[in-house]
Design an enzyme around this catalytic site. Structure first.
Site, PDB file in Angstrom:
ATOM      1  N   ASP A 149       0.876  -1.179   0.000  1.00 32.05           N
ATOM      2  CA  ASP A 149       0.000   0.000   0.000  1.00 32.05           C
ATOM      3  C   ASP A 149       0.908   1.222   0.000  1.00 32.05           C
ATOM      4  OD1 ASP A 149      -2.416   1.588   0.345  1.00 32.05           O
ATOM      5  OD2 ASP A 149      -1.839   1.867   2.431  1.00 32.05           O
ATOM      6  N   SER A 150       0.285   2.405  -0.117  1.00 30.69           N
ATOM      7  CA  SER A 150       1.073   3.638  -0.065  1.00 30.69           C
ATOM      8  C   SER A 150       1.557   3.934   1.357  1.00 30.69           C
ATOM      9  CB  SER A 150       0.213   4.801  -0.555  1.00 30.69           C
ATOM     10  OG  SER A 150      -0.964   4.888   0.236  1.00 30.69           O
TER      11      SER A 150
ATOM     12  N   TYR B 164      -1.061   8.333  -2.545  1.00 34.90           N
ATOM     13  CA  TYR B 164      -1.147   8.014  -3.976  1.00 34.90           C
ATOM     14  C   TYR B 164      -2.431   8.604  -4.582  1.00 34.90           C
ATOM     15  CZ  TYR B 164       2.488   4.285  -3.889  1.00 34.90           C
ATOM     16  OH  TYR B 164       3.661   3.571  -3.801  1.00 34.90           O
ATOM     17  N   GLY B 165      -3.440   8.766  -3.715  1.00 35.70           N
ATOM     18  CA  GLY B 165      -4.791   9.054  -4.204  1.00 35.70           C
ATOM     19  C   GLY B 165      -4.970  10.398  -4.871  1.00 35.70           C
TER      20      GLY B 165
ATOM     21  N   CYS C  76      -4.450  -1.547  -1.798  1.00 31.40           N
ATOM     22  CA  CYS C  76      -4.633  -0.125  -2.041  1.00 31.40           C
ATOM     23  C   CYS C  76      -5.686  -0.002  -3.132  1.00 31.40           C
ATOM     24  CB  CYS C  76      -3.306   0.488  -2.492  1.00 31.40           C
ATOM     25  SG  CYS C  76      -3.433   2.218  -2.962  1.00 31.40           S
ATOM     26  N   ASN C  77      -6.784   0.656  -2.810  1.00 37.34           N
ATOM     27  CA  ASN C  77      -7.852   0.807  -3.809  1.00 37.34           C
ATOM     28  C   ASN C  77      -7.418   1.698  -4.966  1.00 37.34           C
ATOM     29  OD1 ASN C  77     -10.710  -0.262  -2.685  1.00 37.34           O
ATOM     30  ND2 ASN C  77      -9.372   0.315  -1.015  1.00 37.34           N
TER      31      ASN C  77
ATOM     32  N   GLU D 250      -3.111   8.196   8.853  1.00 37.66           N
ATOM     33  CA  GLU D 250      -1.647   8.088   8.984  1.00 37.66           C
ATOM     34  C   GLU D 250      -1.171   8.693  10.311  1.00 37.66           C
ATOM     35  OE1 GLU D 250       1.027   6.906   6.917  1.00 37.66           O
ATOM     36  OE2 GLU D 250      -0.408   5.963   5.563  1.00 37.66           O
TER      37      GLU D 250
ATOM     38  N   CYS E 230     -11.088   2.720   0.370  1.00 41.83           N
ATOM     39  CA  CYS E 230      -9.684   3.094   0.557  1.00 41.83           C
ATOM     40  C   CYS E 230      -9.256   2.317   1.791  1.00 41.83           C
ATOM     41  CB  CYS E 230      -9.546   4.592   0.798  1.00 41.83           C
ATOM     42  SG  CYS E 230      -7.881   5.081   1.337  1.00 41.83           S
ATOM     43  N   THR E 231      -8.124   1.649   1.705  1.00 48.80           N
ATOM     44  CA  THR E 231      -7.743   0.768   2.809  1.00 48.80           C
ATOM     45  C   THR E 231      -7.330   1.529   4.068  1.00 48.80           C
ATOM     46  OG1 THR E 231      -5.561   0.577   1.804  1.00 48.80           O
ATOM     47  CG2 THR E 231      -7.127  -1.219   1.403  1.00 48.80           C
ATOM     48  N   HIS E 232      -7.121   2.848   3.945  1.00 48.32           N
ATOM     49  CA  HIS E 232      -6.856   3.631   5.154  1.00 48.32           C
ATOM     50  C   HIS E 232      -8.130   3.821   5.988  1.00 48.32           C
ATOM     51  CE1 HIS E 232      -3.028   4.744   3.307  1.00 48.32           C
ATOM     52  NE2 HIS E 232      -2.675   5.385   4.406  1.00 48.32           N
TER      53      HIS E 232
HETATM   54  N1  DGL Z   1      -4.804   3.236   0.985  1.00 47.03           N
HETATM   55  C1  DGL Z   1      -4.927   3.665  -0.348  1.00 47.03           C
HETATM   56  C2  DGL Z   1      -6.208   3.318  -1.011  1.00 47.03           C
HETATM   57  O1  DGL Z   1      -6.767   2.292  -0.651  1.00 47.03           O
HETATM   58  C3  DGL Z   1      -4.311   4.942  -0.792  1.00 47.03           C
HETATM   59  C4  DGL Z   1      -4.362   6.141   0.047  1.00 47.03           C
HETATM   60  C5  DGL Z   1      -3.476   7.202  -0.587  1.00 47.03           C
HETATM   61  O2  DGL Z   1      -2.270   6.940  -0.668  1.00 47.03           O
HETATM   62  O3  DGL Z   1      -4.000   8.240  -1.031  1.00 47.03           O
HETATM   63  O4  DGL Z   1      -6.667   3.977  -1.895  1.00 47.03           O
END
Ligand code: DGL
Length: 275
Positions: free
Chosen positions: A14-15, A46-47, A77-78, A156, A188-190
């Site tokens: 993931d990011s 990443y998003g 990571c979605n 985070e 989003c996995t966060h």
């Molecule tokens: N956890 C990630 C996701 O599922 C990315 C979050 C990010 O880096 O913006 O999209």
């Protein structure tokens, strides 16, 4: 083609810390699997980046795990799953499992009124990853999407029970409440890190779909199906790698996973790019 054996580890990336929500599910459902995790903490988020940048980063992340001889990669990571999954499957000759399809199927199995909300990063929402997949699987559902980019830095930072987080959640989620959705995909996995606050804001009658749970179920089925599920209890230590200083990651990860992390190491992402 890599040679696989049951005892080879599962690679997850993931990011940042978001993929740990998937790790947690995998550890509870598949306790005999060894995990190698990579969080690209130097380049999170990443998003909000372009598709081409996300594809480039995703290839480097997957390359790092591939070289560790993993038997399977979970793109936890979605955002990466939305834009880079096909590309990764072309580049690497090992099974790669993403978040979108399992999450969409799981949401469809839960909705009763056919009104599904999806929250995710700008990238996941702008690419309409979930709405396309949901429509493809069931043309009758109504889908309401909302980008919630501030949830990533809040997760985070470990701001899981702050007033500021609740206020931001109320502002983001108001329009989904007005649409009377009964199911909300945490795309989003966060976001599962913030489950408590999101559930409080949405109300108890809305079912939250954690795409990590759905993906972990898919991994379990997949490994059973191809006979690659590890049945040995001698798995060794899980390994965690990050691309920036591990100290903050370690604190949040240990709190989230409820265990101490023995092996956590900073890697030099530039070395991977060059190799
Ligand atoms: N956890 C990630 C996701 O599922 C990315 C979050 C990010 O880096 O913006 O999209």
């Amino acid at each position: 083609m890599q040679f696989f054996n049951k005892t080879a580890p599962i690679g997850i990336f993931d990011s940042g810390i978001g993929g740990l929500t998937v790790v947690k599910k995998i550890l509870s459902m598949l306790p005999n699997e060894k995990i190698i995790y990579f969080g690209d903490t130097a380049r999170v988020p990443y998003g909000s980046k372009s598709n081409s940048t996300v594809i480039e980063y995703a290839n480097q992340d997957a390359k790092f795990l591939y070289k560790k001889n993993v038997k399977l990669i979970i793109v936890a990571c979605n955002t990466v799953s939305s834009v880079a999954l096909d590309n990764l499957r072309e580049q690497f000759d090992i099974p790669i499992i993403g978040m979108i399809e399992p999450g969409a199927k799981y949401a469809l199995s839960k909705t009763k009124n056919g009104k599904i909300g999806v929250i995710g990063t700008h990238s996941t929402i702008n690419n309409q990853a979930y709405s396309k997949k949901l429509k493809q699987l069931n043309g009758d559902v109504e889908i309401f999407e909302k980008a919630c980019p501030l949830f990533v830095p809040l997760a985070e930072e470990g701001w899981i029970d702050r007033k500021a987080t609740k206020l931001i959640a109320e502002e983001y989620l108001e329009e989904l409440i007005e649409r009377e959705i009964d199911t909300l995909v945490l795309g989003c996995t966060h976001y599962p890190v913030l489950t408590e606050i999101i559930q409080k804001v949405m109300g108890p009658e809305v079912t939250l779909i954690d795409s990590g749970t759905a993906a972990a179920l898919e991994v379990e089925d997949y490994l059973n199906g191809i006979g690659l599920r590890n049945d040995s209890s001698q798995i060794g230590k899980h390994q965690y790698y990050v691309s920036d200083l591990p100290s903050k990651f370690k604190i949040i990860a240990e709190r989230f996973l409820g265990t101490t992390l023995d092996h956590i190491e900073k890697i030099d992402i530039d070395q991977i790019i060059k190799s």
